[in-house]
Design an enzyme around this catalytic site. Sequence first.
Site, PDB file in Angstrom:
ATOM      1  N   GLU A  68      10.843  10.138  -7.564  1.00 18.12           N
ATOM      2  CA  GLU A  68      11.874   9.251  -7.043  1.00 18.12           C
ATOM      3  C   GLU A  68      12.090   9.491  -5.552  1.00 18.12           C
ATOM      4  O   GLU A  68      12.239  10.639  -5.114  1.00 18.12           O
ATOM      5  CB  GLU A  68      13.188   9.497  -7.804  1.00 18.12           C
ATOM      6  CG  GLU A  68      14.064   8.272  -7.807  1.00 18.12           C
ATOM      7  CD  GLU A  68      15.434   8.554  -8.397  1.00 18.12           C
ATOM      8  OE1 GLU A  68      16.380   7.833  -8.041  1.00 18.12           O
ATOM      9  OE2 GLU A  68      15.547   9.503  -9.207  1.00 18.12           O
ATOM     10  N   ASP A  95       6.074   8.181   3.825  1.00 21.35           N
ATOM     11  CA  ASP A  95       7.206   7.323   3.535  1.00 21.35           C
ATOM     12  C   ASP A  95       7.452   6.506   4.785  1.00 21.35           C
ATOM     13  O   ASP A  95       7.350   7.012   5.906  1.00 21.35           O
ATOM     14  CB  ASP A  95       8.449   8.139   3.157  1.00 21.35           C
ATOM     15  CG  ASP A  95       9.480   7.244   2.476  1.00 21.35           C
ATOM     16  OD1 ASP A  95       9.085   6.377   1.676  1.00 21.35           O
ATOM     17  OD2 ASP A  95      10.680   7.402   2.755  1.00 21.35           O
ATOM     18  N   TYR A 112       7.242  -6.355   4.902  1.00 20.13           N
ATOM     19  CA  TYR A 112       7.950  -7.141   5.913  1.00 20.13           C
ATOM     20  C   TYR A 112       7.015  -7.755   6.953  1.00 20.13           C
ATOM     21  O   TYR A 112       7.482  -8.395   7.906  1.00 20.13           O
ATOM     22  CB  TYR A 112       8.988  -6.257   6.624  1.00 20.13           C
ATOM     23  CG  TYR A 112      10.090  -5.759   5.708  1.00 20.13           C
ATOM     24  CD1 TYR A 112      11.243  -6.513   5.489  1.00 20.13           C
ATOM     25  CD2 TYR A 112       9.977  -4.537   5.034  1.00 20.13           C
ATOM     26  CE1 TYR A 112      12.245  -6.072   4.648  1.00 20.13           C
ATOM     27  CE2 TYR A 112      10.972  -4.083   4.174  1.00 20.13           C
ATOM     28  CZ  TYR A 112      12.107  -4.849   3.989  1.00 20.13           C
ATOM     29  OH  TYR A 112      13.104  -4.413   3.144  1.00 20.13           O
ATOM     30  N   HIS A 158       2.657   1.628  12.903  1.00 18.05           N
ATOM     31  CA  HIS A 158       3.283   2.926  12.668  1.00 18.05           C
ATOM     32  C   HIS A 158       2.360   3.813  11.835  1.00 18.05           C
ATOM     33  O   HIS A 158       2.132   4.977  12.146  1.00 18.05           O
ATOM     34  CB  HIS A 158       4.617   2.713  11.951  1.00 18.05           C
ATOM     35  CG  HIS A 158       4.531   1.809  10.752  1.00 18.05           C
ATOM     36  ND1 HIS A 158       3.838   0.640  10.755  1.00 18.05           N
ATOM     37  CD2 HIS A 158       5.026   1.940   9.497  1.00 18.05           C
ATOM     38  CE1 HIS A 158       3.921   0.071   9.572  1.00 18.05           C
ATOM     39  NE2 HIS A 158       4.641   0.844   8.777  1.00 18.05           N
ATOM     40  N   ARG A 159       1.798   3.234  10.754  1.00 16.14           N
ATOM     41  CA  ARG A 159       0.954   4.023   9.847  1.00 16.14           C
ATOM     42  C   ARG A 159      -0.334   4.430  10.548  1.00 16.14           C
ATOM     43  O   ARG A 159      -0.799   5.554  10.426  1.00 16.14           O
ATOM     44  CB  ARG A 159       0.651   3.200   8.591  1.00 16.14           C
ATOM     45  CG  ARG A 159      -0.008   4.002   7.476  1.00 16.14           C
ATOM     46  CD  ARG A 159       0.047   3.280   6.151  1.00 16.14           C
ATOM     47  NE  ARG A 159       1.422   3.028   5.745  1.00 16.14           N
ATOM     48  CZ  ARG A 159       2.032   1.857   5.849  1.00 16.14           C
ATOM     49  NH1 ARG A 159       1.396   0.796   6.294  1.00 16.14           N
ATOM     50  NH2 ARG A 159       3.284   1.733   5.501  1.00 16.14           N
TER      51      ARG A 159
HETATM   52  P1  IMP Z   1       7.605   3.298   0.736  1.00  7.70           P
HETATM   53  O1  IMP Z   1       7.099   3.985   1.959  1.00  7.70           O
HETATM   54  O2  IMP Z   1       6.588   3.125  -0.311  1.00  7.70           O
HETATM   55  O3  IMP Z   1       8.914   3.811   0.271  1.00  7.70           O
HETATM   56  O4  IMP Z   1       7.848   1.789   1.125  1.00  7.70           O
HETATM   57  C1  IMP Z   1       8.659   1.381   2.085  1.00  7.70           C
HETATM   58  C2  IMP Z   1       8.750  -0.118   2.165  1.00  7.70           C
HETATM   59  O5  IMP Z   1       8.768  -0.387   3.561  1.00  7.70           O
HETATM   60  C3  IMP Z   1       7.594  -0.950   1.612  1.00  7.70           C
HETATM   61  O6  IMP Z   1       7.783  -1.343   0.293  1.00  7.70           O
HETATM   62  C4  IMP Z   1       7.625  -2.158   2.534  1.00  7.70           C
HETATM   63  O7  IMP Z   1       8.612  -3.065   2.110  1.00  7.70           O
HETATM   64  C5  IMP Z   1       8.076  -1.544   3.844  1.00  7.70           C
HETATM   65  N1  IMP Z   1       6.909  -1.188   4.668  1.00  7.70           N
HETATM   66  C6  IMP Z   1       6.392   0.032   4.922  1.00  7.70           C
HETATM   67  N2  IMP Z   1       5.314  -0.057   5.710  1.00  7.70           N
HETATM   68  C7  IMP Z   1       5.140  -1.372   5.943  1.00  7.70           C
HETATM   69  C8  IMP Z   1       4.168  -2.099   6.673  1.00  7.70           C
HETATM   70  O8  IMP Z   1       3.209  -1.578   7.277  1.00  7.70           O
HETATM   71  N3  IMP Z   1       4.337  -3.426   6.664  1.00  7.70           N
HETATM   72  C9  IMP Z   1       5.341  -4.046   6.013  1.00  7.70           C
HETATM   73  N4  IMP Z   1       6.248  -3.425   5.319  1.00  7.70           N
HETATM   74  C10 IMP Z   1       6.160  -2.083   5.277  1.00  7.70           C
END
Ligand code: IMP
Length: 213
Positions: free
Chosen positions: A40, A69, A163, A189-190
Amino acid sequence: MKILVATTNEGKLREIKSILSDLDVELLSLKDMSKVIEVEEDKETFLENAIKKATTYASFYKIPVIAEDAGLEVDVLEGYPGVYSARFYSIEYGGKLEDESLSKDERNNLKLLKLLENKENRKGRYKTVVVYYDSDKGIGIWTEGVCEGEIAQKPQGSGGFGYDPIFIPQGYNQTMAQLPPEEKNKISHRGKALNKLKELLIKTGVVEIGAKS
Ligand code: IMP
């Protein structure tokens, strides 16, 4: 060498595999594991969530893990959706948007666009924290990547995920979802966080360059 990329998100996995494709490692995902455990994401920062995922999966599967994350922070919304990015539509902040006919991403995007209606300042940023953790060798590394931009007036484009259809990176006049994947990886960012991680993994001798055939 094998590394588990701790995600089930196909969009993220595609991006991570492409950025790390020149390393001499076999990248596995949670889909390759016979038993998947749920972790979680209940922490208040991206770093804490990424550490929690990396350490939990590494101790369960006994292999090194890359976990990340990420999310979108919007200035006029006090940094929301932030750590709630994946389930923004379902939280109290700004009102819930429960429309089962829409996907979760569509609900998130629609809620954000509604909250920004008539707002002049639409600035925001994607943030990612990536953690590499090898419990055997006692190695933990984390990096961060940021991509500044602003929220569009309406969704456009079909690439990327989340997004991306409503996020316009700084210096561009198209949304992230309209850019080719290689372009997104260069500025995202990634992409930034993973490139930094790659550099550190090579520098510290954890991995070598050389695509796995
Ligand atoms: P988590 O990192 O899996 O918790 O996800 C975070 C959320 O942020 C994702 O489900 C997307 O909605 C958003 N998100 C994270 N990285 C991206 C991206 O590169 N593009 C668009 N949305 C993102």
